[in-house]
Design a protein around this motif. Structure first.
Motif, PDB file in Angstrom:
ATOM      1  N   ILE A   1       0.863  -1.182   0.000  1.00  0.00           N
ATOM      2  CA  ILE A   1       0.000   0.000   0.000  1.00  0.00           C
ATOM      3  C   ILE A   1       0.899   1.232   0.000  1.00  0.00           C
ATOM      4  O   ILE A   1       1.578   1.505   1.001  1.00  0.00           O
ATOM      5  CB  ILE A   1      -0.910   0.020   1.258  1.00  0.00           C
ATOM      6  CG1 ILE A   1      -1.676  -1.293   1.410  1.00  0.00           C
ATOM      7  CG2 ILE A   1      -1.809   1.254   1.274  1.00  0.00           C
ATOM      8  CD1 ILE A   1      -2.949  -1.405   0.635  1.00  0.00           C
ATOM      9  N   TYR A   2       0.919   1.963  -1.113  1.00  0.00           N
ATOM     10  CA  TYR A   2       1.766   3.160  -1.196  1.00  0.00           C
ATOM     11  C   TYR A   2       0.928   4.411  -0.969  1.00  0.00           C
ATOM     12  O   TYR A   2      -0.132   4.587  -1.557  1.00  0.00           O
ATOM     13  CB  TYR A   2       2.491   3.219  -2.535  1.00  0.00           C
ATOM     14  CG  TYR A   2       3.574   2.176  -2.613  1.00  0.00           C
ATOM     15  CD1 TYR A   2       4.738   2.329  -1.859  1.00  0.00           C
ATOM     16  CD2 TYR A   2       3.418   1.040  -3.386  1.00  0.00           C
ATOM     17  CE1 TYR A   2       5.738   1.362  -1.895  1.00  0.00           C
ATOM     18  CE2 TYR A   2       4.404   0.061  -3.422  1.00  0.00           C
ATOM     19  CZ  TYR A   2       5.563   0.235  -2.683  1.00  0.00           C
ATOM     20  OH  TYR A   2       6.531  -0.710  -2.699  1.00  0.00           O
ATOM     21  N   THR A   3       1.464   5.283  -0.087  1.00  0.00           N
ATOM     22  CA  THR A   3       0.694   6.434   0.339  1.00  0.00           C
ATOM     23  C   THR A   3       1.625   7.633   0.513  1.00  0.00           C
ATOM     24  O   THR A   3       2.727   7.629  -0.041  1.00  0.00           O
ATOM     25  CB  THR A   3      -0.079   6.047   1.635  1.00  0.00           C
ATOM     26  OG1 THR A   3      -0.705   7.182   2.167  1.00  0.00           O
ATOM     27  CG2 THR A   3       0.836   5.437   2.686  1.00  0.00           C
ATOM     28  N   ASP A   4       1.175   8.666   1.242  1.00  0.00           N
ATOM     29  CA  ASP A   4       2.033   9.844   1.391  1.00  0.00           C
ATOM     30  C   ASP A   4       2.749   9.896   2.742  1.00  0.00           C
ATOM     31  O   ASP A   4       3.360  10.889   3.080  1.00  0.00           O
ATOM     32  CB  ASP A   4       1.232  11.132   1.139  1.00  0.00           C
ATOM     33  CG  ASP A   4      -0.042  11.182   1.954  1.00  0.00           C
ATOM     34  OD1 ASP A   4      -0.230  10.298   2.809  1.00  0.00           O
ATOM     35  OD2 ASP A   4      -0.848  12.104   1.741  1.00  0.00           O
ATOM     36  N   VAL A   5       2.656   8.813   3.517  1.00  0.00           N
ATOM     37  CA  VAL A   5       3.456   8.728   4.742  1.00  0.00           C
ATOM     38  C   VAL A   5       4.349   7.495   4.658  1.00  0.00           C
ATOM     39  O   VAL A   5       4.122   6.622   3.824  1.00  0.00           O
ATOM     40  CB  VAL A   5       2.574   8.673   6.020  1.00  0.00           C
ATOM     41  CG1 VAL A   5       1.810   9.967   6.202  1.00  0.00           C
ATOM     42  CG2 VAL A   5       1.619   7.486   5.974  1.00  0.00           C
ATOM     43  N   GLU A   6       5.346   7.438   5.554  1.00  0.00           N
ATOM     44  CA  GLU A   6       6.367   6.410   5.384  1.00  0.00           C
ATOM     45  C   GLU A   6       6.034   5.080   6.033  1.00  0.00           C
ATOM     46  O   GLU A   6       6.828   4.149   5.997  1.00  0.00           O
ATOM     47  CB  GLU A   6       7.687   6.922   5.935  1.00  0.00           C
ATOM     48  CG  GLU A   6       8.069   8.240   5.291  1.00  0.00           C
ATOM     49  CD  GLU A   6       9.462   8.226   4.725  1.00  0.00           C
ATOM     50  OE1 GLU A   6      10.356   7.736   5.407  1.00  0.00           O
ATOM     51  OE2 GLU A   6       9.627   8.725   3.590  1.00  0.00           O
ATOM     52  N   GLY A   7       4.863   5.007   6.649  1.00  0.00           N
ATOM     53  CA  GLY A   7       4.499   3.750   7.287  1.00  0.00           C
ATOM     54  C   GLY A   7       3.568   4.011   8.453  1.00  0.00           C
ATOM     55  O   GLY A   7       2.923   5.049   8.528  1.00  0.00           O
ATOM     56  N   VAL A   8       3.521   3.048   9.364  1.00  0.00           N
ATOM     57  CA  VAL A   8       2.681   3.154  10.551  1.00  0.00           C
ATOM     58  C   VAL A   8       3.553   3.664  11.691  1.00  0.00           C
ATOM     59  O   VAL A   8       4.613   3.116  11.952  1.00  0.00           O
ATOM     60  CB  VAL A   8       2.089   1.777  10.917  1.00  0.00           C
ATOM     61  CG1 VAL A   8       1.181   1.897  12.130  1.00  0.00           C
ATOM     62  CG2 VAL A   8       1.334   1.183   9.724  1.00  0.00           C
TER      63      VAL A   8
END
Ligand code: ASP
Ligand code: MG
Length: 405
Positions: free
Chosen positions: A171-178
């Motif tokens: 899942i690619y998003t605009d933050v680097e992870g959880v």
């Protein structure tokens, strides 16, 4: 050769440049010798804009029509992405949810996936195509278009990955992870390398925005490892998988917060069998998810019933609950929209006493009043005033020593 399902969120494909950037990343994954299926969200704020357009022409747009309208957002991004890949010399084909075999029930605007028939996707992969699937949508057995609810593309991705027996869903998003807490509130929050499904499900259900809870639930069900990472960097991200943290010493893994809380109190209802059922059954029928429920100890057979829902559901809830409350002899319904939830989450919390006390102590040190408390085996949630959320999250992050997670 691995089979990889990648999902790119709306902010990762917000404009032509970003679509081209994503196309390069996909092309690279393919060049590394993988089979690639991509699920894509609508560009930027497209879904919000489409909803706004609908409301410009109608106060209450028909749900069926609204779903077809919203479906077009993901069709735009998937076709553009396929074109961008084509211009890089990659063979790519876009598919709608229906073409990708995503069959749902007919609850418009929040349909559930019943099954995925991956035949077409498998055939396209066999033709050496990169397959781009429009997220957040499906089709009923009647061939009506449905959407899966806001943020539903994550669910599409994990469902497809499970049906294809993929090696991983990214899942690619605009933050680097959880993170251990929202880094916008807690600058010293740290990124987790790994987190278990159960913990992630609680984090996502109680306000962590990085992945949709339904996607985590599916991941757990099918034991599909899910990577959450940034589409703007090459840093490693967070992997959501089975039992990641059993041996972690600091047993609180993260702090979640959610300001989308509306509280309803039905005051002065008679304390006898059937009252709670009379109030909650019609809410369940209307598909409204009720969160915290508290019934006070009764005095002279009269009690108060308090529960919370999402703020966007409040009007609908009140239109259902007020008449029912009246009919069972309740005095009045009181609402409050100035509240928020803060939660501590960690699988190691079960069987270990003392976490609740530590949480309440940290909040009391800040002079924060707790209005309601709920727990699961691996979570404790306090409902507090919305304007104290930042202080609460920071204090809890510190109290549970998460800066060194
Ligand atoms: N485009 C939809 C939304 O904005 C679905 C998604 O982004 O996952 O909610
Ligand atoms: Mg979106």
């Amino acid at each position: 050769m691995a089979l990889i399902v990648q999902k790119y969120g709306g902010s990762s494909v917000a404009d032509a440049e970003k679509i081209k950037n994503v196309a390069c990343r996909i092309a690279k994954t393919k060049e590394e010798g993988n089979q690639v299926v991509v699920v894509v969200s609508a560009m930027g704020d497209t879904t919000d804009e489409l909803i706004r357009m609908a409301h410009q022409v109608s106060q209450q747009p028909q749900e069926r029509e609204l779903d077809v309208l919203l479906f077009t957002g993901e069709v735009i991004s998937s076709t553009l992405l396929a074109m961008a890949l084509g211009s890089l010399g990659c063979k790519a084909v876009s598919l709608t949810g229906a073409q990708a075999g995503i069959q749902t029930d007919s609850t418009y605007s929040r349909a559930r996936i019943l099954r995925v028939d991956p035949k077409r996707t498998v055939n396209e992969l066999a033709e050496d195509n990169i397959v781009i699937v429009a997220g957040f949508q499906g089709v009923t057995s009647n061939m009506d278009i449905t959407t899966l609810g806001r943020g539903g593309s994550d669910t599409t991705a994990v469902a497809l990955a499970a049906s294809l027996n993929a090696d991983v869903c990214q899942i690619y998003t605009d933050v680097e992870g959880v993170y251990t807490a929202d880094p916008r509130l807690v600058p010293e929050a740290s990124k987790l390398d790994k987190i278990g499904y159960e913990e992630m499900l609680e984090m996502a259900s109680y306000g962590a925005k990085v992945i949709h809870p339904r996607a985590v639930e599916l991941g757990q069900l099918y034991n599909m490892p899910i990577l959450v990472a940034s589409s703007f960097s090459d840093r490693p991200g967070t992997i959501i998988c089975k039992e990641a943290s059993m041996e972690v010493k600091n047993k609180v893994r993260g702090i979640a917060h959610d300001t989308d809380v509306a509280k309803i109190t039905v005051v002065g209802v008679p304390d006898h069998p059937g009252i709670a059922a009379a109030i909650f059954e019609p809410l369940a029928k209307a598909n409204i998810s009720v969160d915290t429920i508290v019934q006070n100890a009764s005095i002279e057979n009269i009690t108060d019933l308090t529960f919370t829902v999402a703020r966007s559901d409040l009007n609908k809830v009140m239109s259902i609950v007020e008449p029912v409350a009246k009919s069972v002899g309740g005095k009045q319904c009181v609402t409050d929209c100035t509240l928020a939830k803060v939660s501590i989450i960690g699988a190691g919390m079960q069987n270990t006493p003392g976490y609740a006390a530590r949480m309440f102590h940290a909040l009391s040190e800040q002079g924060i009043n707790i209005q309601l408390i709920t727990t699961s085996e691996i979570r404790i949630t306090c409902i507090i005033s919305e304007d104290r959320v930042k202080d609460a999250v920071r204090a809890l992050h510190k109290a549970f020593e998460l800066e060194i997670a």
